[in-house]
Scaffold this active site. Structure first.
Site, PDB file in Angstrom:
ATOM      1  N   ARG A   1       0.836  -1.208   0.000  1.00 40.60           N
ATOM      2  CA  ARG A   1       0.000   0.000   0.000  1.00 40.60           C
ATOM      3  C   ARG A   1       0.871   1.259   0.000  1.00 40.60           C
ATOM      4  O   ARG A   1       0.520   2.293  -0.549  1.00 40.60           O
ATOM      5  CB  ARG A   1      -0.896   0.017   1.240  1.00 40.60           C
ATOM      6  CG  ARG A   1      -2.197  -0.703   1.065  1.00 40.60           C
ATOM      7  CD  ARG A   1      -3.106  -0.450   2.231  1.00 40.60           C
ATOM      8  NE  ARG A   1      -2.578  -0.996   3.487  1.00 40.60           N
ATOM      9  CZ  ARG A   1      -3.265  -1.043   4.623  1.00 40.60           C
ATOM     10  NH1 ARG A   1      -4.489  -0.561   4.669  1.00 40.60           N
ATOM     11  NH2 ARG A   1      -2.752  -1.558   5.710  1.00 40.60           N
TER      12      ARG A   1
ATOM     13  N   ASP B   1     -10.638  -7.118   8.155  1.00 42.86           N
ATOM     14  CA  ASP B   1     -10.678  -5.798   7.516  1.00 42.86           C
ATOM     15  C   ASP B   1     -10.313  -5.943   6.040  1.00 42.86           C
ATOM     16  O   ASP B   1      -9.283  -6.531   5.712  1.00 42.86           O
ATOM     17  CB  ASP B   1      -9.675  -4.879   8.219  1.00 42.86           C
ATOM     18  CG  ASP B   1      -9.797  -3.443   7.754  1.00 42.86           C
ATOM     19  OD1 ASP B   1     -10.655  -3.162   6.890  1.00 42.86           O
ATOM     20  OD2 ASP B   1      -9.041  -2.597   8.250  1.00 42.86           O
TER      21      ASP B   1
ATOM     22  N   GLU C   1     -15.269  -6.100   7.375  1.00 39.48           N
ATOM     23  CA  GLU C   1     -15.208  -4.633   7.404  1.00 39.48           C
ATOM     24  C   GLU C   1     -14.737  -4.028   6.100  1.00 39.48           C
ATOM     25  O   GLU C   1     -13.812  -4.529   5.471  1.00 39.48           O
ATOM     26  CB  GLU C   1     -14.235  -4.257   8.534  1.00 39.48           C
ATOM     27  CG  GLU C   1     -13.817  -2.800   8.572  1.00 39.48           C
ATOM     28  CD  GLU C   1     -12.919  -2.507   9.766  1.00 39.48           C
ATOM     29  OE1 GLU C   1     -13.088  -3.142  10.833  1.00 39.48           O
ATOM     30  OE2 GLU C   1     -12.034  -1.654   9.632  1.00 39.48           O
TER      31      GLU C   1
ATOM     32  N   GLU D   1     -14.831   4.156   7.933  1.00 36.78           N
ATOM     33  CA  GLU D   1     -13.660   4.992   8.240  1.00 36.78           C
ATOM     34  C   GLU D   1     -13.327   5.970   7.118  1.00 36.78           C
ATOM     35  O   GLU D   1     -12.664   6.972   7.367  1.00 36.78           O
ATOM     36  CB  GLU D   1     -12.452   4.117   8.586  1.00 36.78           C
ATOM     37  CG  GLU D   1     -11.901   3.330   7.414  1.00 36.78           C
ATOM     38  CD  GLU D   1     -10.861   2.310   7.835  1.00 36.78           C
ATOM     39  OE1 GLU D   1     -11.243   1.304   8.470  1.00 36.78           O
ATOM     40  OE2 GLU D   1      -9.682   2.496   7.541  1.00 36.78           O
TER      41      GLU D   1
ATOM     42  N   ASP E   1     -14.071   7.676  11.720  1.00 41.22           N
ATOM     43  CA  ASP E   1     -12.756   8.011  12.286  1.00 41.22           C
ATOM     44  C   ASP E   1     -12.875   9.422  12.861  1.00 41.22           C
ATOM     45  O   ASP E   1     -13.175  10.371  12.127  1.00 41.22           O
ATOM     46  CB  ASP E   1     -11.687   7.960  11.199  1.00 41.22           C
ATOM     47  CG  ASP E   1     -10.299   8.189  11.770  1.00 41.22           C
ATOM     48  OD1 ASP E   1      -9.442   7.309  11.614  1.00 41.22           O
ATOM     49  OD2 ASP E   1     -10.071   9.262  12.387  1.00 41.22           O
TER      50      ASP E   1
ATOM     51  N   HIS F   1     -12.973   3.911  14.147  1.00 42.89           N
ATOM     52  CA  HIS F   1     -11.743   3.471  13.478  1.00 42.89           C
ATOM     53  C   HIS F   1     -10.539   3.982  14.268  1.00 42.89           C
ATOM     54  O   HIS F   1     -10.431   5.190  14.533  1.00 42.89           O
ATOM     55  CB  HIS F   1     -11.719   4.043  12.049  1.00 42.89           C
ATOM     56  CG  HIS F   1     -10.412   3.837  11.357  1.00 42.89           C
ATOM     57  ND1 HIS F   1      -9.611   4.878  10.948  1.00 42.89           N
ATOM     58  CD2 HIS F   1      -9.772   2.706  11.008  1.00 42.89           C
ATOM     59  CE1 HIS F   1      -8.525   4.378  10.364  1.00 42.89           C
ATOM     60  NE2 HIS F   1      -8.602   3.075  10.387  1.00 42.89           N
TER      61      HIS F   1
ATOM     62  N   GLU G   1     -11.052   0.279  18.806  1.00 42.03           N
ATOM     63  CA  GLU G   1      -9.973  -0.342  18.027  1.00 42.03           C
ATOM     64  C   GLU G   1      -8.605   0.183  18.444  1.00 42.03           C
ATOM     65  O   GLU G   1      -8.406   1.388  18.571  1.00 42.03           O
ATOM     66  CB  GLU G   1     -10.168  -0.055  16.526  1.00 42.03           C
ATOM     67  CG  GLU G   1      -9.000  -0.589  15.683  1.00 42.03           C
ATOM     68  CD  GLU G   1      -9.151  -0.355  14.176  1.00 42.03           C
ATOM     69  OE1 GLU G   1      -9.921   0.529  13.769  1.00 42.03           O
ATOM     70  OE2 GLU G   1      -8.484  -1.088  13.417  1.00 42.03           O
TER      71      GLU G   1
END
Ligand SMILES: [Mg+2]
Length: 388
Positions: A48, A213, A239, A266, A289, A316, A338
């Site tokens: 990523r 996730d 998620e 999020e 978030d 989030h 979380e």
């Protein structure tokens, strides 16, 4: 009391922890492949970090006429700083520093010509959080008190990451995995995802909750297919399978999948998309978030809208900063919080704290600080103004 100044700043906190624990191995984040919206492009698939911007975070300082200040924080420093410095700050200086509703609504409306959702919302979050911190510091109360007081003394925390053996050892009773593969990996990826979840279930046993996730990597068809495959492993929720725009997609998934809870949010901004999730009853858990969605003020509204629809609000990354911690102990429909774990197995969580006054989960529960504001013990000399 009026706002004297709104500015973007950096924090330079001198080291204050002497690490004692030993790393056993690298953290999962060092090399894990995580399915993501860019996975369809081979050049960017493996990491990523190969396509995410390297913008860094920014702190927002709001100072009142009497010198009391509050700090908020958010991501995407360069564009957020531009929005705050050239638009929000000059418009909001002189407003009542306790008039959070008016200030939020002004930012919401002022950003209409260039777009509220996304970067503007990050800027709004930083200012909103700073205003809550300022109020707490002025009244010498923790922010959870300003919200009406605690609903619960401690919040159950879950650990996000793939080093699940370590999280169980730390006392977490729920863990969330980052799904490695998606539609770009075809049938092979489907098999590998199943093996990945099966291995985690084998590692943690039957008395630990596992969540998955999917970081916007899937489409509706893949989500339904994977959910079917993972049925035997009794996941608590899956998620963010879809990109945030595809709210209707969740309706289709909900109609096809009723054995696992569905969660997302999020990368949604303001309460408006959340109202659509709620009206369509297509999710079980909303995951705004607090640093992105519009701050604490907006998270409270989202949770209040979700409660009569029997939906939970689980922020989030809520436990990674004080902001989400105060929200999560003061609002009723918040069953968990979380905690993203990026540190290596073996390193005690207390040793990863970077600001005095910050707290981390202990034995799987999070107890927020009782100090004024959000509880960060930050000295004036650690706050570095950007441009002067
Ligand atoms: Mg997520």
């Amino acid at each position: 009391m009026k706002i004297k100044k709104i500015e973007c700043v950096q924090l330079q906190v001198p080291p204050f922890i002497t690490p004692k624990s030993q790393k056993r191995r690298d953290a999962w984040v060092v090399d894990a492949e995580v399915a993501n919206p860019m996975s369809r492009y081979p050049k960017y698939k493996r990491h990523r970090s190969s396509w995410l911007p390297k913008w860094g975070g920014v702190w927002v300082k709001v100072t009142a006429e009497d010198g009391t200040w509050g700090l908020g924080t958010t991501s995407a420093a360069p564009p957020v700083e531009a929005i705050i410095n050239t638009h929000f700050a000059p418009m909001l200086e002189g407003e009542d520093c306790f008039a959070r509703e008016k200030i939020w609504d002004m930012m919401f409306r002022m950003s209409k010509p260039y777009g509220t959702l996304g970067l503007s919302c990050l800027a709004m979050s930083g200012i909103d959080l700073a205003l809550w911190d300022l109020a707490g510091r002025f009244f010498k109360k923790p922010v959870y008190s300003l919200l009406g007081g605690k609903v619960r003394d401690k919040v159950q925390a879950y650990a996000t990451g793939n080093d699940v053996d370590w999280y169980v050892e730390l006392g977490f009773k729920a863990v969330k995995l980052a799904c490695p593969y998606g539609p770009a990996d075809g049938l092979w990826g489907l098999d590998e995802n199943e093996k990945f979840v099966a291995k985690a279930r084998e590692t943690v046993g039957d008395n630990i909750e596992i969540m998955l996730d999917c970081y916007m990597a899937f489409d509706v068809e893949y989500t339904i297919r994977l959910a079917e495959r993972l049925k035997p492993y009794k996941l608590k929720w899956i998620e963010e399978c879809l990109i945030p725009e595809d709210i209707d997609g969740w309706v289709t998934i909900r109609n096809a999948v009723n054995w696992v809870a569905l969660a997302t949010g999020e990368h949604n901004y303001t309460r408006y998309p959340f109202m659509q999730y709620i009206n369509r009853r297509c999710l079980d858990i909303l995951q705004p978030d607090i640093n992105w969605v519009g701050g604490l003020s907006e998270c409270v509204k989202i949770a209040n809208m979700a409660e009569p629809a029997s939906m939970a609000t689980i922020l989030h990354g809520g436990a990674n900063q004080a902001y989400g911690q105060h929200f999560s102990c003061a609002i009723t429909n918040v069953p968990m919080i979380e905690f993203f774990v990026g540190s290596p197995p073996g390193i005690q969580l207390e040793e990863t704290i970077s600001i005095p006054g910050a707290v981390v989960p202990k034995d799987g529960y999070l107890t927020p600080s009782d100090a004024p504001g959000f509880g960060y013990e930050i000295k004036d000399e650690w706050i570095i103004s950007h441009k002067n």
